[in-house]
Motif scaffolding. Structure first.
Motif, PDB file in Angstrom:
ATOM      1  N   PRO A  50       0.829  -1.266   0.093  1.00 45.56           N
ATOM      2  CA  PRO A  50       0.129   0.026   0.023  1.00 45.56           C
ATOM      3  C   PRO A  50       0.692   1.360  -0.059  1.00 45.56           C
ATOM      4  CG  PRO A  50      -0.194  -1.067   2.337  1.00 45.56           C
ATOM      5  CD  PRO A  50       0.603  -2.187   1.165  1.00 45.56           C
ATOM      6  N   MET A  51       1.871   1.230   0.623  1.00 44.94           N
ATOM      7  CA  MET A  51       2.820   2.258   0.616  1.00 44.94           C
ATOM      8  C   MET A  51       3.503   2.664  -0.948  1.00 44.94           C
ATOM      9  SD  MET A  51       4.679   2.829   4.066  1.00 44.94           S
ATOM     10  CE  MET A  51       4.813   4.954   4.100  1.00 44.94           C
ATOM     11  N   MET A  52       3.496   1.734  -1.437  1.00 43.30           N
ATOM     12  CA  MET A  52       4.025   1.798  -3.007  1.00 43.30           C
ATOM     13  C   MET A  52       2.920   2.244  -3.766  1.00 43.30           C
ATOM     14  SD  MET A  52       6.837   1.601  -5.068  1.00 43.30           S
ATOM     15  CE  MET A  52       7.908   0.477  -4.070  1.00 43.30           C
ATOM     16  N   GLU A  53       1.855   1.857  -3.626  1.00 48.03           N
ATOM     17  CA  GLU A  53       0.421   2.287  -4.256  1.00 48.03           C
ATOM     18  C   GLU A  53       0.298   3.762  -3.976  1.00 48.03           C
ATOM     19  OE1 GLU A  53      -2.170  -1.582  -4.460  1.00 48.03           O
ATOM     20  OE2 GLU A  53      -2.239  -0.292  -2.782  1.00 48.03           O
ATOM     21  N   LEU A  54       0.520   4.175  -2.709  1.00 49.58           N
ATOM     22  CA  LEU A  54       0.445   5.659  -2.264  1.00 49.58           C
ATOM     23  C   LEU A  54       1.761   6.391  -3.092  1.00 49.58           C
ATOM     24  CD1 LEU A  54      -0.634   7.967  -0.576  1.00 49.58           C
ATOM     25  CD2 LEU A  54       1.147   7.151   1.075  1.00 49.58           C
ATOM     26  N   SER A  55       2.706   5.836  -3.176  1.00 49.86           N
ATOM     27  CA  SER A  55       3.982   6.413  -3.849  1.00 49.86           C
ATOM     28  C   SER A  55       3.508   6.779  -5.140  1.00 49.86           C
ATOM     29  CB  SER A  55       5.178   5.407  -3.895  1.00 49.86           C
ATOM     30  OG  SER A  55       5.479   5.473  -2.381  1.00 49.86           O
TER      31      SER A  55
END
Length: 457
Positions: free
Chosen positions: A20-25
């Motif tokens: 999810p942090m990569m998606e946010l990125s």
């Protein structure tokens, strides 16, 4: 004209937090923010190996790594040991990383913001020392964040003792419209070997103490999905369900043949089975699960994560379940759940899986393993009513198997329940509104990106 800033993004070092942090990125990159993503050295290598590349850029996101303090042969599924190690080693390594990047950079290429997983809030004091602005990211349910922040009140009210253990056994509800949870299932007490609980619990308390250093916190959830939790913490901004069509940092290579196999199945016929990146079941349970799936007489797609079963057992499972069942090592789960052939999802109830199912209107059969998955199950089964629980065996004994007949019966019960399917489709519509034009999550995400970009004006 504003100059795009560069932010450093730091996830907790586990697959369910990286994704999810990569998606946010990726979302931030689309809004004109430059992102440098920090993995541990081991996870950095896993992601590059899974993509079969040594290129340290992922869809426009620059990737770097720092050590977690453990050796190459150490067990990183021992969360207490991992926590103890990274809490000691990573603050200094993060400070050195920022120093190296900013020493060689000028202007907007210098790091100006740190966005850290709220489970890595030790990084916020590091950011402040370095003159960086800081934001938090909650990869779990807002209810999970609320429960952890409210630990002091739960101790004061006699729900917990000073060590985080329950003082009584029963159902506890933090606030109206929030999921009830058994007091034996608080996440910090279900994170593996109980002997490691003090390390996990102390990390949570330290994280809580540092959270105020974040200017804002964004959460991979939806306002209308968790109204009770967001009422308790109105400053936490829901931006979910996050998604991206770019690579999201999988630790294992995805089996691309899943799509063609699903294309060959009838609509709403396939039972999808996946237990995430941590859950582990012994050989006897895997055999019972295989036999139960076969008893349903339905096609099924089953993810058996690399390393979670021996090669001999894995080959037995493949032979036994063919041709109706397909066993794969890892798959593009978001695309699988969006496929019209999928009828339901037998899941460990990780928050990513929960949100992905909600976004696609897929009913859930819940088999939680540890940490926040029990709370997520309560949302699914008792609040939203979009799934059913797999009943756990009662009584003593060291081995308590969920039998094949139970697996078959619960799959058939779930797929025969039109009300559950209708509620799952209603959640899908709610999720689509949230990320659609003028949706609450879309507005919050744009506001967050604007906050970050404003620092470089």
């Amino acid at each position: 004209m504003a100059v795009a800033p560069r932010v450093l993004v730091l996830p907790y070092p586990a697959q369910g937090h990286v994704i999810p942090m990569m998606e946010l990125s990726h979302c931030l990159v689309e809004h004109g923010v430059k992102v440098t993503f920090v993995n541990t050295e081991l996870n950095h290598g896993l992601i590059l190996d899974a993509m079969a590349t040594r290129d340290s850029e992922l869809g426009g996101v620059a990737m770097v790594s720092i050590p977690d303090g453990l050796g190459s042969g150490d067990d990183r599924k021992d969360l207490a040991r991992l926590t103890d190690s990274f809490s000691t080693v990573m603050p200094g390594e993060l400070e050195k990383l920022v120093g190296r990047i900013n020493a060689d950079a000028t202007g907007s290429e210098r790091i100006s913001w740190l966005i850290a997983d709220v489970n890595m809030a030790w990084a916020f004091p590091v950011a402040k020392r370095l003159g960086l602005r800081a934001a938090g990211f909650c990869p779990s349910a807002a209810a999970m964040f609320a429960t952890r922040i409210k630990i002091p009140e739960m101790i004061r009210d006699g729900v917990l003792d000073e060590g985080g253990w329950p003082r009584w056994r029963g159902t506890f509800q933090l606030a109206p419209a929030m999921p009830p949870i058994d007091t034996s299932e608080f996440s910090w007490n279900r994170a593996g070997d109980p002997r490691g609980q003090p390390i996990i619990f102390q990390l949570i308390l330290r994280n809580n103490a540092a959270t105020h250093l974040a200017e804002t916190i964004v959460c991979n959830s939806i306002q209308d999905l968790e109204p009770g939790a967001f009422a308790l913490f109105p400053g936490v901004l829901p931006v979910g369900p996050l998604s991206s069509d770019k690579p999201v940092g999988s630790f294992w290579a995805e089996d691309a043949s899943c799509a063609a196999w699903l294309d060959a199945q009838p609509a709403s016929s396939v039972v999808y089975v996946a237990f995430g990146s941590f859950a582990a079941y012994d050989a006897a349970q895997l055999v019972e699960l295989a036999e139960g799936l076969l008893l349903t007489s339905r096609p099924f797609l089953w993810v058996v994560r690399p390393g979670s079963a021996g090669e001999e057992l894995l080959e037995r499972l493949r032979r036994r379940t063919a041709p109706r069942g397909r066993v794969v090592g890892w798959c593009p789960q978001r695309r699988v759940l969006a496929h019209p052939a999928v009828a339901c999802f037998l899941t460990h109830c990780g928050w990513n899986s929960t949100m992905e199912a909600a976004a696609n209107g897929v009913p859930l059969l819940c088999w939680p393993y540890f940490t926040d998955q029990f709370l997520n199950q309560m949302y699914i089964c008792d609040v939203w009513r979009t799934g059913l629980k797999v009943p756990r065996p009662a009584g003593g004994g060291t081995v308590q198997l969920v039998g094949r007949d139970v697996v078959r019966d619960k799959v058939e019960e779930l797929l025969g329940d039109a009300g559950t399917k209708a509620r799952a489709l209603a959640l899908r519509d709610l999720a689509r509104r949230a990320v659609g034009e003028d949706g609450s999550s879309r507005r919050n995400l744009k506001g967050f990106a604007d906050l970050v970009k404003g620092s470089a004006s």
